[in-house]
Motif scaffolding. Structure first.
Motif, mmCIF file in Angstrom:
data_model
loop_
_atom_site.group_PDB
_atom_site.id
_atom_site.type_symbol
_atom_site.label_atom_id
_atom_site.label_comp_id
_atom_site.label_asym_id
_atom_site.label_seq_id
_atom_site.Cartn_x
_atom_site.Cartn_y
_atom_site.Cartn_z
ATOM 1 N N SER A 90 -12.669 26.086 12.956
ATOM 2 C CA SER A 90 -11.830 24.879 12.939
ATOM 3 C C SER A 90 -11.861 24.203 11.571
ATOM 4 O O SER A 90 -10.818 23.787 11.059
ATOM 5 C CB SER A 90 -12.301 23.890 14.013
ATOM 6 O OG SER A 90 -12.158 24.443 15.301
ATOM 7 N N ASN A 91 -13.049 24.091 10.990
ATOM 8 C CA ASN A 91 -13.152 23.493 9.659
ATOM 9 C C ASN A 91 -12.341 24.290 8.646
ATOM 10 O O ASN A 91 -11.660 23.718 7.787
ATOM 11 C CB ASN A 91 -14.614 23.411 9.210
ATOM 12 C CG ASN A 91 -15.358 22.238 9.815
ATOM 13 O OD1 ASN A 91 -14.767 21.339 10.393
ATOM 14 N ND2 ASN A 91 -16.673 22.268 9.701
ATOM 15 N N GLN A 92 -12.412 25.611 8.734
ATOM 16 C CA GLN A 92 -11.669 26.454 7.792
ATOM 17 C C GLN A 92 -10.166 26.292 7.963
ATOM 18 O O GLN A 92 -9.423 26.257 6.983
ATOM 19 C CB GLN A 92 -12.080 27.926 7.954
ATOM 20 C CG GLN A 92 -13.492 28.223 7.491
ATOM 21 C CD GLN A 92 -13.727 27.817 6.049
ATOM 22 O OE1 GLN A 92 -13.011 28.216 5.152
ATOM 23 N NE2 GLN A 92 -14.751 27.004 5.822
ATOM 24 N N ARG A 93 -9.702 26.182 9.193
ATOM 25 C CA ARG A 93 -8.258 26.015 9.448
ATOM 26 C C ARG A 93 -7.769 24.666 8.916
ATOM 27 O O ARG A 93 -6.698 24.580 8.331
ATOM 28 C CB ARG A 93 -7.961 26.173 10.934
ATOM 29 C CG ARG A 93 -8.131 27.636 11.373
ATOM 30 C CD ARG A 93 -7.793 27.830 12.836
ATOM 31 N NE ARG A 93 -6.445 27.398 13.147
ATOM 32 C CZ ARG A 93 -5.401 28.201 13.351
ATOM 33 N NH1 ARG A 93 -5.559 29.507 13.252
ATOM 34 N NH2 ARG A 93 -4.224 27.705 13.665
ATOM 35 N N ILE A 94 -8.566 23.624 9.123
ATOM 36 C CA ILE A 94 -8.194 22.308 8.586
ATOM 37 C C ILE A 94 -8.192 22.373 7.062
ATOM 38 O O ILE A 94 -7.261 21.894 6.410
ATOM 39 C CB ILE A 94 -9.149 21.201 9.086
ATOM 40 C CG1 ILE A 94 -8.932 20.924 10.575
ATOM 41 C CG2 ILE A 94 -9.003 19.927 8.261
ATOM 42 C CD1 ILE A 94 -7.663 20.181 10.934
ATOM 43 N N LEU A 95 -9.217 22.955 6.494
ATOM 44 C CA LEU A 95 -9.330 23.059 5.045
ATOM 45 C C LEU A 95 -8.120 23.788 4.452
ATOM 46 O O LEU A 95 -7.519 23.316 3.482
ATOM 47 C CB LEU A 95 -10.627 23.773 4.665
ATOM 48 C CG LEU A 95 -10.899 23.946 3.185
ATOM 49 C CD1 LEU A 95 -11.011 22.594 2.488
ATOM 50 C CD2 LEU A 95 -12.169 24.758 2.978
ATOM 51 N N GLU A 96 -7.762 24.924 5.026
ATOM 52 C CA GLU A 96 -6.600 25.682 4.531
ATOM 53 C C GLU A 96 -5.328 24.843 4.603
ATOM 54 O O GLU A 96 -4.517 24.865 3.672
ATOM 55 C CB GLU A 96 -6.425 26.962 5.346
ATOM 56 C CG GLU A 96 -7.472 28.008 5.063
ATOM 57 C CD GLU A 96 -7.460 29.150 6.079
ATOM 58 O OE1 GLU A 96 -6.460 29.309 6.820
ATOM 59 O OE2 GLU A 96 -8.468 29.887 6.128
ATOM 60 N N THR A 97 -5.174 24.100 5.684
ATOM 61 C CA THR A 97 -3.994 23.249 5.832
ATOM 62 C C THR A 97 -3.978 22.172 4.755
ATOM 63 O O THR A 97 -2.945 21.932 4.124
ATOM 64 C CB THR A 97 -3.961 22.612 7.234
ATOM 65 O OG1 THR A 97 -3.864 23.666 8.203
ATOM 66 C CG2 THR A 97 -2.787 21.663 7.394
ATOM 67 N N LEU A 98 -5.112 21.538 4.529
ATOM 68 C CA LEU A 98 -5.180 20.483 3.521
ATOM 69 C C LEU A 98 -4.954 21.036 2.122
ATOM 70 O O LEU A 98 -4.314 20.396 1.284
ATOM 71 C CB LEU A 98 -6.520 19.744 3.600
ATOM 72 C CG LEU A 98 -6.797 19.005 4.922
ATOM 73 C CD1 LEU A 98 -8.141 18.294 4.856
ATOM 74 C CD2 LEU A 98 -5.683 18.044 5.268
ATOM 75 N N GLN A 99 -5.456 22.231 1.861
ATOM 76 C CA GLN A 99 -5.260 22.849 0.552
ATOM 77 C C GLN A 99 -3.794 23.227 0.315
ATOM 78 O O GLN A 99 -3.344 23.276 -0.817
ATOM 79 C CB GLN A 99 -6.146 24.097 0.418
ATOM 80 C CG GLN A 99 -7.609 23.768 0.287
ATOM 81 C CD GLN A 99 -8.504 24.990 0.401
ATOM 82 O OE1 GLN A 99 -8.174 25.974 1.062
ATOM 83 N NE2 GLN A 99 -9.670 24.921 -0.239
ATOM 84 N N ASN A 100 -3.054 23.477 1.395
ATOM 85 C CA ASN A 100 -1.654 23.881 1.277
ATOM 86 C C ASN A 100 -0.667 22.743 1.495
ATOM 87 O O ASN A 100 0.541 22.963 1.487
ATOM 88 C CB ASN A 100 -1.353 25.020 2.261
ATOM 89 C CG ASN A 100 -2.104 26.275 1.897
ATOM 90 O OD1 ASN A 100 -2.237 26.615 0.730
ATOM 91 N ND2 ASN A 100 -2.622 26.959 2.895
ATOM 92 N N THR A 101 -1.182 21.532 1.691
ATOM 93 C CA THR A 101 -0.329 20.367 1.860
ATOM 94 C C THR A 101 0.041 19.836 0.480
ATOM 95 O O THR A 101 -0.814 19.723 -0.396
ATOM 96 C CB THR A 101 -1.053 19.275 2.687
ATOM 97 O OG1 THR A 101 -1.408 19.845 3.951
ATOM 98 C CG2 THR A 101 -0.183 18.066 2.911
ATOM 99 N N GLU A 102 1.317 19.536 0.305
ATOM 100 C CA GLU A 102 1.821 19.127 -1.011
ATOM 101 C C GLU A 102 1.156 17.854 -1.544
ATOM 102 O O GLU A 102 0.789 17.779 -2.696
ATOM 103 C CB GLU A 102 3.334 18.954 -0.965
ATOM 104 C CG GLU A 102 4.061 20.275 -0.821
ATOM 105 C CD GLU A 102 5.558 20.110 -0.794
ATOM 106 O OE1 GLU A 102 6.057 19.054 -1.221
ATOM 107 O OE2 GLU A 102 6.227 21.042 -0.337
ATOM 108 N N SER A 103 1.046 16.865 -0.708
ATOM 109 C CA SER A 103 0.446 15.611 -1.180
ATOM 110 C C SER A 103 -0.849 15.340 -0.418
ATOM 111 O O SER A 103 -0.915 15.511 0.787
ATOM 112 C CB SER A 103 1.415 14.441 -0.996
ATOM 113 O OG SER A 103 1.730 14.290 0.369
ATOM 114 N N GLU A 104 -1.849 14.929 -1.171
ATOM 115 C CA GLU A 104 -3.132 14.611 -0.540
ATOM 116 C C GLU A 104 -3.039 13.286 0.193
ATOM 117 O O GLU A 104 -2.370 12.370 -0.248
ATOM 118 C CB GLU A 104 -4.244 14.534 -1.595
ATOM 119 C CG GLU A 104 -4.769 15.883 -2.004
ATOM 120 C CD GLU A 104 -6.104 15.786 -2.722
ATOM 121 O OE1 GLU A 104 -6.895 14.869 -2.421
ATOM 122 O OE2 GLU A 104 -6.335 16.639 -3.583
ATOM 123 N N ASN A 105 -3.725 13.214 1.308
ATOM 124 C CA ASN A 105 -3.790 11.988 2.088
ATOM 125 C C ASN A 105 -5.243 11.527 2.077
ATOM 126 O O ASN A 105 -6.117 12.229 2.590
ATOM 127 C CB ASN A 105 -3.296 12.247 3.510
ATOM 128 C CG ASN A 105 -3.339 11.011 4.375
ATOM 129 O OD1 ASN A 105 -4.390 10.429 4.584
ATOM 130 N ND2 ASN A 105 -2.182 10.627 4.884
#
Length: 149
Positions: A14-29
């Motif tokens: 789960s941590n890895q899936r969230i991390l990958e999503t955050l790394q591929n999101t255009e703008s950081e939140n």
């Protein structure tokens, strides 16, 4: 013991899936990054307590870069794998005495602490998914059954 190990494999997945999503999101939140780093920092705090060490100087909320989060997620996974590999069923019932960040002493079993760590992360990953959706991104599917498939 098998259930606990499965929970921690799911936690890392789960941590890895969230991390990958955050790394591929255009703008950081900032709020999402703060929640994700909190999950990882809390894992470190609990692992420190499980080892019988003082965790009072460790942060549970801090600004942590996504790169540092990636390193922390992998390090936490390795530490928990090592901890769990030597754990026996009777050891799950051992009581751990620790102090929280306010210095108050508590006693909980290893089993309860490990269960808390797994559920705590899942709770906050749900919050992250809610924020992702609110920002126009697809939430990350993290269901345990999907992991097992």
């Amino acid at each position: 013991m098998e259930t606990i190990r499965n929970m921690f494999e799911h936690l890392h997945w789960s941590n890895q899936r969230i991390l990958e999503t955050l790394q591929n999101t255009e703008s950081e939140n900032e709020q999402i990054n703060r929640l994700f780093s909190h999950i990882l920092l809390a894992e470190q705090v609990w692992l420190t307590r499980l080892k019988g060490s003082d965790s009072s100087n460790l942060p549970i909320w801090a600004e942590v870069s996504l790169k540092a989060c990636a390193e922390m997620a992998n390090r936490n996974n390795q530490y928990f794998k090592k901890f769990l590999s030597s754990l026996t069923d009777p050891a799950l019932e051992q009581i751990v005495t620790y102090r929280n960040s306010k210095g108050i002493e508590f006693n909980n079993s290893v089993r309860d602490i490990l269960t808390h760590v797994a559920l705590h992360g899942q709770y906050h990953r749900g919050q992250i998914n809610q924020l992702l959706r609110a920002n126009g991104s697809e939430p990350v599917i993290l269901d345990y059954i999907i992991f097992k498939r």
